[in-house]
Scaffold this motif. Structure first.
Motif, mmCIF file in Angstrom:
data_model
loop_
_atom_site.group_PDB
_atom_site.id
_atom_site.type_symbol
_atom_site.label_atom_id
_atom_site.label_comp_id
_atom_site.label_asym_id
_atom_site.label_seq_id
_atom_site.Cartn_x
_atom_site.Cartn_y
_atom_site.Cartn_z
ATOM 1 N N PRO A 94 35.678 25.681 76.815
ATOM 2 C CA PRO A 94 36.610 26.003 75.630
ATOM 3 C C PRO A 94 37.387 24.441 75.088
ATOM 4 O O PRO A 94 37.683 23.450 76.321
ATOM 5 N N GLN A 95 38.482 25.346 74.051
ATOM 6 C CA GLN A 95 39.396 23.762 74.089
ATOM 7 C C GLN A 95 40.335 24.355 74.906
ATOM 8 O O GLN A 95 40.626 24.926 75.008
ATOM 9 N N TYR A 100 43.316 19.555 71.566
ATOM 10 C CA TYR A 100 42.162 19.718 71.139
ATOM 11 C C TYR A 100 40.840 18.939 72.387
ATOM 12 O O TYR A 100 39.923 19.507 71.876
ATOM 13 N N CYS A 102 38.160 18.937 75.582
ATOM 14 C CA CYS A 102 37.391 20.667 75.814
ATOM 15 C C CYS A 102 38.254 20.611 77.359
ATOM 16 O O CYS A 102 38.409 19.641 78.089
ATOM 17 N N LYS A 274 35.919 23.503 67.809
ATOM 18 C CA LYS A 274 35.939 23.161 69.015
ATOM 19 C C LYS A 274 35.144 21.930 69.730
ATOM 20 O O LYS A 274 36.336 20.636 69.995
ATOM 21 N N ASP A 275 34.056 21.690 68.850
ATOM 22 C CA ASP A 275 33.003 20.728 69.464
ATOM 23 C C ASP A 275 34.014 19.374 68.449
ATOM 24 O O ASP A 275 33.812 17.994 69.309
ATOM 25 N N ARG A 277 36.386 18.829 67.189
ATOM 26 C CA ARG A 277 38.106 19.186 67.708
ATOM 27 C C ARG A 277 38.117 18.219 69.190
ATOM 28 O O ARG A 277 38.749 16.880 69.639
ATOM 29 N N ALA A 278 37.008 18.384 70.397
ATOM 30 C CA ALA A 278 37.107 17.945 71.513
ATOM 31 C C ALA A 278 36.280 16.079 71.417
ATOM 32 O O ALA A 278 36.643 15.216 71.882
ATOM 33 N N ASP A 299 38.686 19.024 59.309
ATOM 34 C CA ASP A 299 39.722 20.263 60.357
ATOM 35 C C ASP A 299 39.791 20.727 59.069
ATOM 36 O O ASP A 299 40.272 22.068 58.643
ATOM 37 N N ARG A 341 35.349 34.467 67.118
ATOM 38 C CA ARG A 341 35.461 33.414 68.063
ATOM 39 C C ARG A 341 36.429 32.122 66.761
ATOM 40 O O ARG A 341 35.975 31.958 65.860
ATOM 41 N N ASP A 342 37.717 32.569 66.133
ATOM 42 C CA ASP A 342 38.079 31.349 65.712
ATOM 43 C C ASP A 342 37.235 31.728 64.132
ATOM 44 O O ASP A 342 36.464 31.119 63.425
#
Length: 446
Positions: A94-95, A100, A102, A274-275, A277-278, A299, A341-342
Motif C-alpha cells: 500500500p501507499q 507518496y 510505497c 498509489k502506483d 505516486r510511489a 494525478d 479503494r480510492d
C-alpha cells in the motif's frame, strides 16, 4: 517430479494466483497470516467479489466434494518451506500513510519469515508491485537468511490483473514478464507458465530493475491516457465541444487507440493512484524526479474531475446541498468488482455529504465495503430506492444495470429530474426524451 507451488498472501492477487496455478495442474499451498482468511478460503469461499474466482477455487480446494484437491491453505511458514519448489510472494504494497512512497513492510516481513524455512533449492518469485531496486535487495536477503544459501534464487514476475477479469488475465495473460538473475529461474518459470506460453502468451525475460519497472510504467501510461481525455473534457466544456465524439475521432488513429479514452470522474482503485505516486517517490530517491513530473499533473487532473462532479451536482440542486437529496449510483471504483479503494464515486458522495447533502448510495456488489468505509452515508438496496426523493441523480460507476434503467420509471420517484453522467455511459437522448435535465462531463449541456 512435478513442481509444487506455494502462494504467500491470499488477498485478491494471491487467491486468484493460487486457484489459477491449481487450474494449470500444480499442487498448490497458499499461506496467510490471518487465520480467518485461511478458514474462508478452505471452505471454497472468497472474501472479495471477482467473477469466476469462487467457482475456480471450489473446483480445486481439498476437502470439497468433487474437487481436484490440488489446492490447500495453511498459516505455517515451516509447512510452506517444506512443501514448495516455487514460492510466489503476493502480499500487498500500500501507499505509506501521509507519503507518496510505497510501504514495503508486508513484503519485507514475508521474505524474512519465508527465508529461514528454505533448506533446499527453491525459487522465490515476487509478484507484488514494488519500487525499482527492491528485488536486488531482497535477493541478497534471501541468500543471507536461507539455510540453503545461494541455492535459493529470486525472480520478479509482476502481475497485470484487471479487476473483473483477474481469472482470465492469470490463465490467459497478454504477456508474462520475468526478471531473473540466471538461467535456472527462467527455466522454472517457463515450466510454471508452459500452458499459457503454449497458447501464445509472450514470455519476456528481463533483469530485475526492468521487470520491476514494467508494472509501474504500464500503470503510469494508462493513468496518463485517462487524465489526457479528462483534460480534453475540461477544454470541451469550456468550448461547448463533445469529448465523446472527440475520443471516437482520435481513437480511430491506430497510434492512439480507443481504449481508456472514456472521459469521466477519473481512475481509482488499489493500483493506479498509489502506483503512480510511489513511482514518483522512487524516481525522486534515484535523482530522476524530473522525468516523472508530468505524473503530478496526471494525478491532479484525476482528482480535479471529482471536485468538478461535486460542483455540477451543487449547480443542479440550486447552489446549495443543504436540505437536498442526492442519489449516487455506484460505489466501487469500476464495475464487476466490490473494490471501493480510492473510489471516485465514494469520494464524490463523501464530499457532498460533508457539504450538507443527504446522500443515498447504491451499488450491485460494493455496498458492504462502502458501508465500512463511509458509515455515515445512507444506502439503498436498489437503484430505484436510492433515487427516491432525489433532487439530482449521479451516475458514477458504469454498472450495466444502470444503463438499463428506465428514465420514466426513475422519473416517477425522484423529486426533480436532474441526472449527471459521470461515466459518459448513459443514453443522453433517452433520458432527455423523458424530460430529464441531462449533464455529462465534457459534453454540451443540450
Amino acid at each position: 517430479m512435478a513442481l509444487r507451488i506455494t502462494v504467500i498472501g491470499t488477498g485478491y492477487l494471491g487467491a486468484t494466483h493460487a486457484a489459477a496455478m491449481a487450474e494449470l495442474g500444480f499442487e498448490v499451498l497458499g499461506l496467510d497470516v490471518v487465520p480467518e482468511k485461511i478458514e474462508t478460503l478452505a471452505r471454497g469461499e472468497v472474501p472479495m467479489y471477482e467473477p469466476g474466482l469462487e467457482e475456480l477455487l471450489r473446483k480445486h480446494v481439498a476437502g470439497i466434494e468433487g474437487s481436484t484437491g490440488r489446492l490447500r491453505f495453511t498459516t505455517s511458514w515451516e509447512e510452506v518451506g517444506e512443501f514448495g519448489d516455487v514460492h510466489f510472494v503476493c502480499v500487498n504494497t500500500p501507499q505509506k500513510h501521509g507519503e507518496y512512497a510505497c510501504d514495503m513492510s508486508y513484503v519485507d516481513s514475508a521474505f524474512a519469515s519465508l527465508a529461514p524455512q528454505l533448506r533446499r533449492p527453491a525459487l522465490v518469485v515476487g509478484k507484488s508491485t514494488v519500487p525499482v531496486g527492491s528485488a536486488t535487495r531482497l535477493a541478497k536477503l534471501l541468500t543471507e537468511l536461507a539455510p540453503a544459501g545461494e541455492d535459493v534464487e529470486l525472480a520478479w514476475n509482476p502481475e497485470f490483473l484487471r479487476e473483473g477479469f483477474a481469472v482470465q488475465d492469470t490463465l490467459h495473460p497478454d504477456r508474462i514478464v520475468v526478471g531473473v538473475a540466471g538461467e535456472r529461474g527462467e527455466k522454472l518459470l517457463r515450466e510454471v507458465y508452459a500452458t499459457p506460453v503454449g497458447e501464445g502468451s509472450p514470455f519476456v525475460v528481463a533483469d530485475y530493475p526492468t521487470a520491476e519497472l514494467v508494472k509501474t510504467a504500464a500503470n503510469s501510461f494508462l493513468a496518463t491516457k485517462i487524465s489526457f481525455i479528462n483534460a480534453m473534457a475540461e477544454v470541451c466544456e469550456a468550448a461547448d465541444g463533445d469529448v465523446v465524439k472527440l475520443a471516437e475521432a482520435i481513437g480511430h488513429d491506430d497510434r492512439i487507440g480507443k481504449k481508456f479514452l472514456r472521459a469521466g470522474v477519473g481512475f481509482g482503485g488499489g493500483c493506479l493512484p498509489k502506483d503512480i505516486r510511489a513511482f514518483m517517490a522512487r524516481a525522486g530517491e534515484l535523482g530522476a524526479d524530473q522525468a516523472l513530473t508530468f505524473l503530478r499533473e496526471v494525478d491532479s487532473i484525476n482528482m480535479r474531475r471529482r471536485s468538478h462532479m461535486v460542483e455540477l451536482a451543487r449547480e443542479a440542486v440550486g447552489g446549495d446541498f443543504l436540505g437536498r437529496r442526492v442519489a449516487v449510483l455506484g460505489a466501487t471504483f469500476k464495475p464487476d468488482s466490490d473494490d471501493v479503494r480510492d473510489s471516485p464515486a465514494l469520494n464524490v458522495a463523501g464530499q457532498i455529504h460533508l457539504q450538507g447533502g443527504q446522500v443515498t448510495v447504491h451499488d450491485p456488489k460494493g455496498m458492504a465495503n462502502a458501508r465500512r468505509l463511509f458509515p455515515t452515508l445512507a444506502y439503498a438496496d436498489t437503484a430505484l430506492e436510492a433515487c427516491r426523493g432525489a433532487h439530482v441523480v449521479l451516475h458514477l460507476t458504469e454498472w450495466g444495470e444502470y444503463r438499463q434503467l428506465d428514465p420514466a420509471v426513475v422519473g416517477a420517484v425522484v423529486a426533480e429530474r436532474h441526472v449527471i453522467d459521470g461515466r459518459n455511459a448513459l443514453d443522453a437522448a433517452r433520458w432527455r426524451s423523458a424530460d430529464w435535465t441531462f449533464r455529462a462531463l465534457g459534453r454540451p449541456k443540450a
